[in-house]
Scaffold this motif. Structure first.
Motif, PDB file in Angstrom:
ATOM      1  N   SER A  96      -7.398  -7.710   0.228  1.00 28.86           N
ATOM      2  CA  SER A  96      -8.166  -6.748   1.014  1.00 28.86           C
ATOM      3  C   SER A  96      -7.893  -6.972   2.502  1.00 28.86           C
ATOM      4  CB  SER A  96      -9.659  -6.897   0.734  1.00 28.86           C
ATOM      5  OG  SER A  96      -9.941  -6.646  -0.629  1.00 28.86           O
ATOM      6  N   ARG A  97      -7.795  -5.871   3.240  1.00 31.23           N
ATOM      7  CA  ARG A  97      -7.583  -5.950   4.674  1.00 31.23           C
ATOM      8  C   ARG A  97      -8.909  -6.272   5.357  1.00 31.23           C
ATOM      9  NH1 ARG A  97      -2.013  -6.090   5.494  1.00 31.23           N
ATOM     10  NH2 ARG A  97      -1.080  -4.805   3.852  1.00 31.23           N
ATOM     11  N   ALA A  98      -8.889  -7.305   6.177  1.00 33.58           N
ATOM     12  CA  ALA A  98     -10.135  -7.746   6.811  1.00 33.58           C
ATOM     13  C   ALA A  98     -10.724  -6.658   7.705  1.00 33.58           C
ATOM     14  CB  ALA A  98      -9.876  -9.015   7.619  1.00 33.58           C
ATOM     15  N   GLY A  99      -9.843  -5.926   8.399  1.00 38.90           N
ATOM     16  CA  GLY A  99     -10.331  -4.902   9.306  1.00 38.90           C
ATOM     17  C   GLY A  99     -10.434  -3.527   8.694  1.00 38.90           C
ATOM     18  N   GLY A 100     -10.147  -3.386   7.429  1.00 39.34           N
ATOM     19  CA  GLY A 100     -10.185  -2.081   6.791  1.00 39.34           C
ATOM     20  C   GLY A 100      -8.965  -1.237   7.145  1.00 39.34           C
ATOM     21  N   TYR A 101      -8.977  -0.012   6.688  1.00 34.33           N
ATOM     22  CA  TYR A 101      -7.855   0.896   6.919  1.00 34.33           C
ATOM     23  C   TYR A 101      -8.177   1.893   8.021  1.00 34.33           C
ATOM     24  CZ  TYR A 101      -5.871  -0.771   2.496  1.00 34.33           C
ATOM     25  OH  TYR A 101      -5.350  -1.543   1.493  1.00 34.33           O
ATOM     26  N   ASP A 102      -7.108   2.313   8.709  1.00 34.81           N
ATOM     27  CA  ASP A 102      -7.175   3.420   9.658  1.00 34.81           C
ATOM     28  C   ASP A 102      -6.181   4.477   9.222  1.00 34.81           C
ATOM     29  OD1 ASP A 102      -9.074   2.179  11.331  1.00 34.81           O
ATOM     30  OD2 ASP A 102      -7.489   1.020  12.319  1.00 34.81           O
TER      31      ASP A 102
ATOM     32  N   LEU B  71     -13.807   9.265   2.060  1.00 34.40           N
ATOM     33  CA  LEU B  71     -14.802   9.576   1.037  1.00 34.40           C
ATOM     34  C   LEU B  71     -15.187   8.318   0.262  1.00 34.40           C
ATOM     35  CD1 LEU B  71     -13.160  12.885  -0.237  1.00 34.40           C
ATOM     36  CD2 LEU B  71     -14.878  12.599   1.554  1.00 34.40           C
ATOM     37  N   THR B  72     -14.220   7.454   0.045  1.00 35.28           N
ATOM     38  CA  THR B  72     -14.421   6.121  -0.517  1.00 35.28           C
ATOM     39  C   THR B  72     -13.461   5.216   0.251  1.00 35.28           C
ATOM     40  OG1 THR B  72     -12.685   6.209  -2.210  1.00 35.28           O
ATOM     41  CG2 THR B  72     -14.828   7.195  -2.782  1.00 35.28           C
ATOM     42  N   PRO B  73     -13.496   3.913   0.028  1.00 39.18           N
ATOM     43  CA  PRO B  73     -12.547   3.049   0.740  1.00 39.18           C
ATOM     44  C   PRO B  73     -11.082   3.413   0.512  1.00 39.18           C
ATOM     45  CG  PRO B  73     -14.309   1.726  -0.176  1.00 39.18           C
ATOM     46  CD  PRO B  73     -14.501   3.118  -0.715  1.00 39.18           C
ATOM     47  N   SER B  74     -10.786   4.175  -0.537  1.00 40.60           N
ATOM     48  CA  SER B  74      -9.383   4.511  -0.822  1.00 40.60           C
ATOM     49  C   SER B  74      -9.112   6.007  -0.884  1.00 40.60           C
ATOM     50  CB  SER B  74      -8.946   3.872  -2.153  1.00 40.60           C
ATOM     51  OG  SER B  74      -9.746   4.340  -3.223  1.00 40.60           O
ATOM     52  N   LEU B  75     -10.130   6.852  -0.738  1.00 41.84           N
ATOM     53  CA  LEU B  75      -9.955   8.303  -0.747  1.00 41.84           C
ATOM     54  C   LEU B  75     -10.308   8.868   0.619  1.00 41.84           C
ATOM     55  CD1 LEU B  75     -11.538   9.269  -4.201  1.00 41.84           C
ATOM     56  CD2 LEU B  75      -9.105   9.006  -3.655  1.00 41.84           C
TER      57      LEU B  75
ATOM     58  N   GLU C  49       0.837  -1.191   0.000  1.00 41.26           N
ATOM     59  CA  GLU C  49       0.000   0.000   0.000  1.00 41.26           C
ATOM     60  C   GLU C  49       0.878   1.249   0.000  1.00 41.26           C
ATOM     61  OE1 GLU C  49      -0.789  -2.408   2.298  1.00 41.26           O
ATOM     62  OE2 GLU C  49      -2.900  -2.890   2.112  1.00 41.26           O
ATOM     63  N   THR C  50       0.489   2.206  -0.785  1.00 49.57           N
ATOM     64  CA  THR C  50       1.159   3.499  -0.786  1.00 49.57           C
ATOM     65  C   THR C  50       0.084   4.584  -0.733  1.00 49.57           C
ATOM     66  OG1 THR C  50       1.199   3.581  -3.214  1.00 49.57           O
ATOM     67  CG2 THR C  50       3.140   2.661  -2.104  1.00 49.57           C
ATOM     68  N   MET C  51       0.515   5.790  -0.436  1.00 49.20           N
ATOM     69  CA  MET C  51      -0.413   6.915  -0.357  1.00 49.20           C
ATOM     70  C   MET C  51       0.065   8.063  -1.224  1.00 49.20           C
ATOM     71  SD  MET C  51      -1.527   7.216   3.662  1.00 49.20           S
ATOM     72  CE  MET C  51       0.175   7.211   4.255  1.00 49.20           C
TER      73      MET C  51
ATOM     74  N   GLY D 210      -6.072  12.766   0.276  1.00 52.44           N
ATOM     75  CA  GLY D 210      -5.188  11.631   0.057  1.00 52.44           C
ATOM     76  C   GLY D 210      -5.883  10.470  -0.617  1.00 52.44           C
ATOM     77  N   ALA D 211      -5.079   9.618  -1.226  1.00 54.51           N
ATOM     78  CA  ALA D 211      -5.583   8.412  -1.884  1.00 54.51           C
ATOM     79  C   ALA D 211      -4.668   7.252  -1.529  1.00 54.51           C
ATOM     80  CB  ALA D 211      -5.638   8.607  -3.398  1.00 54.51           C
ATOM     81  N   ILE D 212      -5.268   6.103  -1.301  1.00 51.39           N
ATOM     82  CA  ILE D 212      -4.528   4.880  -1.002  1.00 51.39           C
ATOM     83  C   ILE D 212      -4.428   4.052  -2.274  1.00 51.39           C
ATOM     84  CG2 ILE D 212      -4.458   2.780   0.400  1.00 51.39           C
ATOM     85  CD1 ILE D 212      -6.286   4.267   2.409  1.00 51.39           C
ATOM     86  N   GLU D 213      -3.223   3.695  -2.633  1.00 56.05           N
ATOM     87  CA  GLU D 213      -3.007   2.873  -3.821  1.00 56.05           C
ATOM     88  C   GLU D 213      -2.524   1.493  -3.409  1.00 56.05           C
ATOM     89  OE1 GLU D 213      -0.397   4.867  -6.510  1.00 56.05           O
ATOM     90  OE2 GLU D 213      -2.047   5.970  -7.447  1.00 56.05           O
TER      91      GLU D 213
END
Length: 253
Positions: A56-62, A169-173, A20-22, A46-49
């Motif tokens: 996919s991360r089971a617990g999502g991102y923080d 805003l979205t799972p990656s934004l 993962e990068t940002m 920011g955006a996560i790439e």
């Protein structure tokens, strides 16, 4: 073969570290303020790439966004009554501590990671290590001075945490609003963005912005800093002229 296997392990570890990068950007990198400044916000986008092989991360991102202001040495003093008079009787020096600290996240700091990791990365006010006791002082009293330092800066709005300061805003934004309060010190501010999951730091990005004074206030501040002697003489001369003018205007004949 062993060398080849070791090289493959290193490459695999590096690839996993880059899973993962940002990409991040600030709405401005320079904020100019005047004496009428009442506060503002700098927006972080920011955006996560993720690469194609990242699961996919089971617990999502923080997300944890840590903002630190210019560092300075601050002394916190304790007062007590001596012969009926309140006097400074003890002190601790805070060396190279941020004059401003803010944590913006999508959840409380204690839920982001364990205290050891947060102390290493300085994520959360409870994880900020700020005090260096002076030689000869009682180290047992140091935590009380640290707590007083943090309490005073919290009350002034210079140390703060916002567990809802990051919005996905979205799972990656994502976006975060960085507060700039009226009494924010001028200087360079560092912004560290931590992408986390399951209490582990997956990626980190760093950016910065600067708060400067403009107009007559900037002229006075720069003069006092860069030309202290002439500034002092000018201030004394202005006081004398003002006093003389007041005596002439309000003179009783």
């Amino acid at each position: 073969m062993r060398l080849l296997a070791a090289a493959l392990i290193v490459l695999a570890s590096a690839a996993a570290a880059r899973a993962e990068t940002m990409i991040t950007s600030l709405s401005t990198h320079r904020l100019q303020i005047t004496s009428q400044f009442v506060g503002a916000e700098i927006v972080l986008f920011g955006a996560i790439e993720r690469d194609a092989q990242t699961i996919s991360r089971a617990g999502g991102y923080d997300l944890a966004v840590v903002v630190r202001g210019p560092r300075a040495m601050v002394t916190t003093r304790s007062k007590s009554r001596v012969f009926g008079i309140w006097m400074n009787t003890d002190a601790r020096e805070f060396v190279e501590v941020p004059s401003f600290y803010a944590l913006l996240a999508n959840k409380p700091a204690v839920d982001l990671a364990d205290l050891e990791l947060r102390r290493r990365q300085q994520i959360g006010i409870d994880a900020v290590t700020v005090v260096t006791p002076r030689p000869g002082t009682n180290p047992g009293a140091t935590p009380a001075f640290r707590d007083a330092f943090l309490r005073i800066n919290r009350a002034r709005g210079l140390y703060r945490e916002n567990p809802t300061g990051v919005t996905f805003l979205t799972p990656s934004l994502f976006r975060a609003n960085i507060p700039v309060v009226p009494n924010t010190p001028v200087g360079a501010f560092d912004v560290d963005i931590y992408l986390m999951s399951g209490g582990v730091v997956l990626a980190r990005e760093t950016t910065n912005f600067e708060v400067t004074k403009t107009g007559f206030e900037a002229f006075v501040a720069n003069s006092a800093r860069d030309h202290g002697l002439f500034y002092g003489l000018a201030a004394a001369a202005l006081a004398l002229v003002t006093g003389w003018a007041a005596s002439v205007v309000f003179r009783r004949d």
